[in-house]
Design an enzyme around this catalytic site. Structure first.
Site, PDB file in Angstrom:
ATOM      1  N   TYR A 167     -45.062 -10.135 -29.623  1.00 35.34           N
ATOM      2  CA  TYR A 167     -43.664  -9.904 -30.008  1.00 35.34           C
ATOM      3  C   TYR A 167     -43.018  -8.928 -29.033  1.00 35.34           C
ATOM      4  O   TYR A 167     -41.951  -9.183 -28.472  1.00 35.34           O
ATOM      5  CB  TYR A 167     -43.653  -9.349 -31.429  1.00 35.34           C
ATOM      6  CG  TYR A 167     -42.331  -8.828 -31.945  1.00 35.34           C
ATOM      7  CD1 TYR A 167     -41.336  -9.702 -32.375  1.00 35.34           C
ATOM      8  CD2 TYR A 167     -42.107  -7.452 -32.054  1.00 35.34           C
ATOM      9  CE1 TYR A 167     -40.142  -9.213 -32.885  1.00 35.34           C
ATOM     10  CE2 TYR A 167     -40.919  -6.961 -32.567  1.00 35.34           C
ATOM     11  CZ  TYR A 167     -39.933  -7.845 -32.983  1.00 35.34           C
ATOM     12  OH  TYR A 167     -38.756  -7.359 -33.492  1.00 35.34           O
TER      13      TYR A 167
ATOM     14  N   SER B  55     -36.730  -4.088 -29.500  1.00 34.10           N
ATOM     15  CA  SER B  55     -37.505  -3.313 -30.464  1.00 34.10           C
ATOM     16  C   SER B  55     -38.357  -2.267 -29.758  1.00 34.10           C
ATOM     17  O   SER B  55     -38.728  -2.435 -28.594  1.00 34.10           O
ATOM     18  CB  SER B  55     -38.417  -4.285 -31.217  1.00 34.10           C
ATOM     19  OG  SER B  55     -39.452  -3.606 -31.877  1.00 34.10           O
TER      20      SER B  55
ATOM     21  N   LYS C 188     -40.014  -9.611 -26.271  1.00 26.93           N
ATOM     22  CA  LYS C 188     -38.788  -8.799 -26.309  1.00 26.93           C
ATOM     23  C   LYS C 188     -38.575  -8.118 -24.949  1.00 26.93           C
ATOM     24  O   LYS C 188     -37.455  -8.047 -24.449  1.00 26.93           O
ATOM     25  CB  LYS C 188     -38.880  -7.747 -27.414  1.00 26.93           C
ATOM     26  CG  LYS C 188     -38.764  -8.302 -28.833  1.00 26.93           C
ATOM     27  CD  LYS C 188     -37.345  -8.734 -29.175  1.00 26.93           C
ATOM     28  CE  LYS C 188     -37.204  -9.152 -30.632  1.00 26.93           C
ATOM     29  NZ  LYS C 188     -35.892  -9.753 -30.949  1.00 26.93           N
TER      30      LYS C 188
HETATM   31  N1  LIG Z   1     -35.605  -5.179 -39.008  1.00 26.88           N
HETATM   32  C1  LIG Z   1     -36.233  -4.426 -38.110  1.00 26.88           C
HETATM   33  O1  LIG Z   1     -36.905  -3.435 -38.447  1.00 26.88           O
HETATM   34  C2  LIG Z   1     -36.124  -4.750 -36.661  1.00 26.88           C
HETATM   35  C3  LIG Z   1     -36.628  -3.834 -35.741  1.00 26.88           C
HETATM   36  C4  LIG Z   1     -36.553  -4.111 -34.406  1.00 26.88           C
HETATM   37  C5  LIG Z   1     -35.967  -5.294 -34.011  1.00 26.88           C
HETATM   38  N2  LIG Z   1     -35.489  -6.178 -34.895  1.00 26.88           N
HETATM   39  C6  LIG Z   1     -34.890  -7.406 -34.414  1.00 26.88           C
HETATM   40  O2  LIG Z   1     -33.641  -7.608 -35.045  1.00 26.88           O
HETATM   41  C7  LIG Z   1     -33.388  -9.000 -35.169  1.00 26.88           C
HETATM   42  C8  LIG Z   1     -33.045  -9.345 -36.613  1.00 26.88           C
HETATM   43  O3  LIG Z   1     -34.142  -8.977 -37.432  1.00 26.88           O
HETATM   44  P1  LIG Z   1     -34.101  -9.089 -38.998  1.00 26.88           P
HETATM   45  O4  LIG Z   1     -34.739  -7.879 -39.507  1.00 26.88           O
HETATM   46  O5  LIG Z   1     -32.723  -9.423 -39.463  1.00 26.88           O
HETATM   47  O6  LIG Z   1     -35.087 -10.328 -39.240  1.00 26.88           O
HETATM   48  P2  LIG Z   1     -34.894 -11.627 -40.160  1.00 26.88           P
HETATM   49  O7  LIG Z   1     -36.191 -12.364 -40.140  1.00 26.88           O
HETATM   50  O8  LIG Z   1     -34.310 -11.266 -41.462  1.00 26.88           O
HETATM   51  O9  LIG Z   1     -33.813 -12.466 -39.362  1.00 26.88           O
HETATM   52  C9  LIG Z   1     -34.153 -13.272 -38.296  1.00 26.88           C
HETATM   53  C10 LIG Z   1     -33.426 -14.585 -38.496  1.00 26.88           C
HETATM   54  O10 LIG Z   1     -33.697 -15.412 -37.370  1.00 26.88           O
HETATM   55  C11 LIG Z   1     -33.789 -16.724 -37.850  1.00 26.88           C
HETATM   56  N3  LIG Z   1     -34.562 -17.513 -36.900  1.00 26.88           N
HETATM   57  C12 LIG Z   1     -35.882 -17.442 -36.622  1.00 26.88           C
HETATM   58  N4  LIG Z   1     -36.212 -18.358 -35.716  1.00 26.88           N
HETATM   59  C13 LIG Z   1     -35.077 -19.024 -35.396  1.00 26.88           C
HETATM   60  C14 LIG Z   1     -34.783 -20.091 -34.517  1.00 26.88           C
HETATM   61  N5  LIG Z   1     -35.744 -20.650 -33.770  1.00 26.88           N
HETATM   62  N6  LIG Z   1     -33.511 -20.528 -34.443  1.00 26.88           N
HETATM   63  C15 LIG Z   1     -32.527 -19.985 -35.202  1.00 26.88           C
HETATM   64  N7  LIG Z   1     -32.757 -18.968 -36.056  1.00 26.88           N
HETATM   65  C16 LIG Z   1     -34.024 -18.495 -36.147  1.00 26.88           C
HETATM   66  C17 LIG Z   1     -34.486 -16.620 -39.183  1.00 26.88           C
HETATM   67  O11 LIG Z   1     -34.209 -17.775 -39.968  1.00 26.88           O
HETATM   68  C18 LIG Z   1     -33.877 -15.346 -39.747  1.00 26.88           C
HETATM   69  O12 LIG Z   1     -32.758 -15.635 -40.562  1.00 26.88           O
HETATM   70  C19 LIG Z   1     -34.632  -9.703 -34.652  1.00 26.88           C
HETATM   71  O13 LIG Z   1     -34.401 -10.071 -33.308  1.00 26.88           O
HETATM   72  C20 LIG Z   1     -35.684  -8.638 -34.723  1.00 26.88           C
HETATM   73  O14 LIG Z   1     -36.706  -8.862 -33.778  1.00 26.88           O
HETATM   74  C21 LIG Z   1     -35.546  -5.927 -36.236  1.00 26.88           C
END
Ligand SMILES: NC(=O)c1ccc[n+]([C@@H]2O[C@H](COP(=O)([O-])OP(=O)(O)OC[C@H]3O[C@@H](n4cnc5c(N)ncnc54)[C@H](O)[C@@H]3O)[C@@H](O)[C@H]2O)c1
Ligand SMILES: NC(=O)c1ccc[n+]([C@@H]2O[C@H](COP(=O)([O-])OP(=O)(O)OC[C@H]3O[C@@H](n4cnc5c(N)ncnc54)[C@H](O)[C@@H]3O)[C@@H](O)[C@H]2O)c1
Lengths: 319, 319
Positions: B146, B122, B150
Site C-alpha cells: 500500500y 499516507s 502510494k
Molecule cells: N482514513 C485514513 O486513515 C486514511 C489515511 C491515509 C490515507 N487515506 C487515503 O484516503 C483515501 C480515502 O480513504 P477512506 O478512508 O475514505 O477509505 P474508504 O475505503 O472509505 O474509501 C475508498 C473508496 O474508494 C472506492 N474504491 C476502491 N477501489 C476503487 C476502484 N477501483 N474504483 C473506484 N472506486 C474505488 C471504495 O469503494 C471506497 O468507497 C484513500 O486513498 C486512502 O488510501 C486514508
C-alpha cells in the site's frame, strides 16, 4: 541457469556481460551461471559462445515473460530510455522505464524462484534543494521524468524484494565518464564530451557553470560495482535495497583542469563554455556528493582521483 | 465546470463532497464549481442536486477518460484499496492504487487544462528506521505494498505537475480516528476500533504495544485540510507538491487514557491487549511525529488534543 542482461547491447550492458564472463568462478558470491542472455532493441556485440542475444522491446506486453524464465539466476535490468529523451518524449520514457521495469519484475516473480535482480537507477532521482552531502535517507524529488520513472522503479524493486518475489539490488549509478563513442540523449552527455572530444582533437561545449559539482565514476568502477551487486548477499544489504554507488565529487571546472593536466593545454582550449538552459536545469538538480559509508562497507568501490579517470580513457581509447 | 471526487462513496470522499458543497463561495481560492461528480465502485450517498454519481472502476482501461473531461476544475483522487487488502492481494492493490492513479492523471492531462489534482497519500509511505520527528525530506521506504503504491503515486503527481499536465497536491494523511461504522481492511483500523467499540459498549483489541506512537487526525481536521488543499495556490506550495498533513502524535497508551477520561472506566475496560503480528509489523513501521511547519504556514490545520478527538466522535455519533 542463466543471467539475463537487459540493455545488453548498450554501453554498460555489453561491458557488464564481458565482466561477468571474466568474473565467473573467480568472484565470490557470483551465481555460477552457464549462459548470459542479452535482451535489447539491438543485438549484443559480445561474441562468446555463452552469450546469446534476444532482440526485442522489454515494455512490449508478453515479451518479458519470454526473457525471464525458470532457471534464471539473476537479472540485470539496464535497458532504459535515457534522461534527455525521457524529458523530450514523456510517454516513451514512462513506457520503457516504468512499464518495462514492472513487466520484468512480474516475469521474475512468475518464476517463483526469487532471482537476484539488479536495477540500474541514477542520482537523477534527486532534485530540489540538497544538502552538501546526500545521506542515504534523502527523499527522491526528481526534477526530470527520467528520475521520476527510476524512483518508481526503485520502489517496485524494493517492494518485490520485501515480498520475496525477487532478491533485488538497486544501484544508483553516478554519472559515468568517460563514455567512449558519440554523445547520447542523456543530459549528462557533456560530462564525457568535454574530455572525449578534446582528446580526439574535436571541439566540445561545457553547458553548465564551472562550479557545478558532479558525482562521477569511471566505466570500470561502475561495471565492477554492478558485478559486485549481483554477487553480494541480499541479507547483507538489509531490508531496504537501494544503494547510492560510490563515486567521486568533482566540479566541472576541476574536470577541465584534469583535462589540461592529462591531455594538455591544446585539448583544454577546445572546450568552450556556452550555457544550455535545458541541460543545466536537469544536471544542476542532481546532487554532487554522497555519504557512501555503507556501500563501501559492503565492498563497493570507487575511483581514486579524476586525473586517473581521464588517464583510464586516454590509455584505452586514445593511444 | 465540475469537481471530480474518486472514492466519493467512501468515508473521506462523501465527507469531502459535503464539505465542498458547504465551502463553495465561502472558502477563498476554492474553484467555483457548478457540480460534483462522485466516481466509485458504489453510489455516492450524498443527496444533493449538484452531486451526481458514476459507478465504475477507476483502474478499468478507458474509464478514467470518461471521468475527467474538459471543464474539470479539480480532481480529488481518494479511491484506493486500503493497506490490509493491498498487503493480502498484491495485484489488486497495484492495479487500483498505481494503475488507477496513473489512468486518472492521464485523463487529466488529456484535457489540456491542467486541473488541480489532490491525491490522498499516507504516512504509510515511510518505513524502516525513523528519526523521532520526520522531516519533509525523509525518503519513503515503504514497508507495505500500500505504501509503495502510494509513494509511486506521489512521484507521478509530482512529475505530472512539474510538466504542467496537472496542478497537483499530494496530501499524506495521518491515520484518521475516530472512523464511525465498521472495522475495515486498513492495518490502522484498530486505532478507531479501540475508541469506537468501547463507546458503544462493545469489546475491542489493541494489537500493538502501548508505547507505539501514532500520527492521528480527526475526520473533521482531515476533511478541512483536503478542502484547503484544493483551494491553496499551487505556486505557494512550490515545485515539490508533497505535504505531510498536520496531525497529533499520540501513543496507543495515551489513546486508552483519553478513552477512560471521556468514555469512563467501563469503556476502557472493554479494550484487551493481544498483540497481532501482522498489524504490528505494518503500523510500527509508520512514523509517529512530523515536522509540519510548512503545511501549517500554508494554512493547513490540526486537532487540539486527543481528548477532543474522542469527544468529537462521541458528541456526533454516540449521543
Ligand atoms: N482514513 C485514513 O486513515 C486514511 C489515511 C491515509 C490515507 N487515506 C487515503 O484516503 C483515501 C480515502 O480513504 P477512506 O478512508 O475514505 O477509505 P474508504 O475505503 O472509505 O474509501 C475508498 C473508496 O474508494 C472506492 N474504491 C476502491 N477501489 C476503487 C476502484 N477501483 N474504483 C473506484 N472506486 C474505488 C471504495 O469503494 C471506497 O468507497 C484513500 O486513498 C486512502 O488510501 C486514508
Ligand atoms: N551511463 C550513465 O552515466 C548512467 C548513469 C546512471 C544510470 N544509468 C543507467 O544505466 C543503464 C545503462 O545505461 P547505458 O549508459 O549503458 O545506456 P545505453 O543507452 O548505452 O544502454 C541502454 C540500452 O537499453 C536499450 N533499450 C532501450 N530501450 C529498450 C527497450 N524498450 N527494450 C530493450 N532494450 C532497450 C538500448 O538499445 C541500449 O542498448 C540505464 O538504465 C541507465 O539509465 C546510466
Amino acid at each position: 541457469m542463466r543471467i539475463v542482461v537487459t540493455g545488453g547491447a548498450g554501453f554498460l550492458g555489453s561491458r557488464v556481460i564481458r565482466a561477468l564472463l571474466a568474473a565467473r568462478g573467480r568472484k565470490e558470491g557470483l551465481p555460477a551461471f552457464e549462459s548470459i542472455l542479452s535482451v535489447d532493441l539491438a543485438p549484443c556485440p559480445v561474441e562468446d559462445p555463452r552469450v546469446s542475444s534476444l532482440v526485442g522491446d522489454v515494455a512490449e506486453p508478453g515479451f518479458a515473460a519470454r526473457v525471464v524464465e525458470a532457471g534464471t539466476l539473476g537479472v540485470y535490468h539496464l535497458a532504459a530510455v535515457l534522461s534527455g529523451q525521457s524529458e523530450a518524449e514523456f510517454d516513451v520514457g514512462m513506457r520503457v522505464n516504468l512499464d518495462g521495469t514492472r513487466a520484468l519484475l512480474e516475469a521474475a516473480r512468475a518464476t517463483g524462484e526469487a532471482p537476484r535482480f539488479v536495477f540500474a537507477s541514477s542520482v537523477a532521482v534527486f532534485g530540489g534543494e540538497m544538502p552538501e552531502v546526500v545521506p542515504e535517507t534523502l527523499a527522491p524529488m526528481p526534477a526530470s521524468s527520467y528520475g521520476a520513472a527510476k524512483a518508481m522503479g526503485e520502489l517496485l524493486v524494493n517492494d518485490y524484494s520485501r515480498r520475496g518475489f525477487v532478491d533485488g539490488r538497486v544501484c544508483r549509478l553516478p554519472t559515468i565518464v568517460v563514455r567512449p563513442g558519440k554523445p547520447n540523449s542523456a543530459a549528462s552527455s557533456f560530462a564525457s564530451g568535454i574530455i572525449r572530444e578534446p582528446l580526439a582533437g574535436v571541439a566540445s561545449n561545457l553547458p553548465v557553470p564551472r562550479e557545478t559539482r558532479l558525482w562521477l565514476s569511471s566505466p570500470d568502477a561502475v561495471v565492477g560495482n554492478l558485478v559486485h551487486a549481483m554477487a553480494v548477499e541480499g541479507a547483507r544489504i538489509g531490508p531496504w535495497r537501494t544503494l547510492n554507488l560510490p563515486g567521486v565529487c568533482v566540479t566541472a571546472g576541476a574536470m577541465l583542469e584534469s583535462l589540461a593536466r592529462v591531455g594538455g593545454a591544446a585539448a583544454r582550449a577546445l572546450v568552450r563554455e556556452e550555457p544550455e538552459e535545458r541541460v543545466a536545469r536537469i544536471v544542476c538538480s542532481w546532487p554532487g556528493d554522497f555519504d557512501v559509508a555503507r556501500p563501501l562497507a559492503l565492498g563497493f568501490t570507487r575511483d581514486g582521483d579524476f586525473d586517473g579517470v581521464v588517464r583510464q580513457y586516454r590509455d584505452e581509447f586514445v593511444r
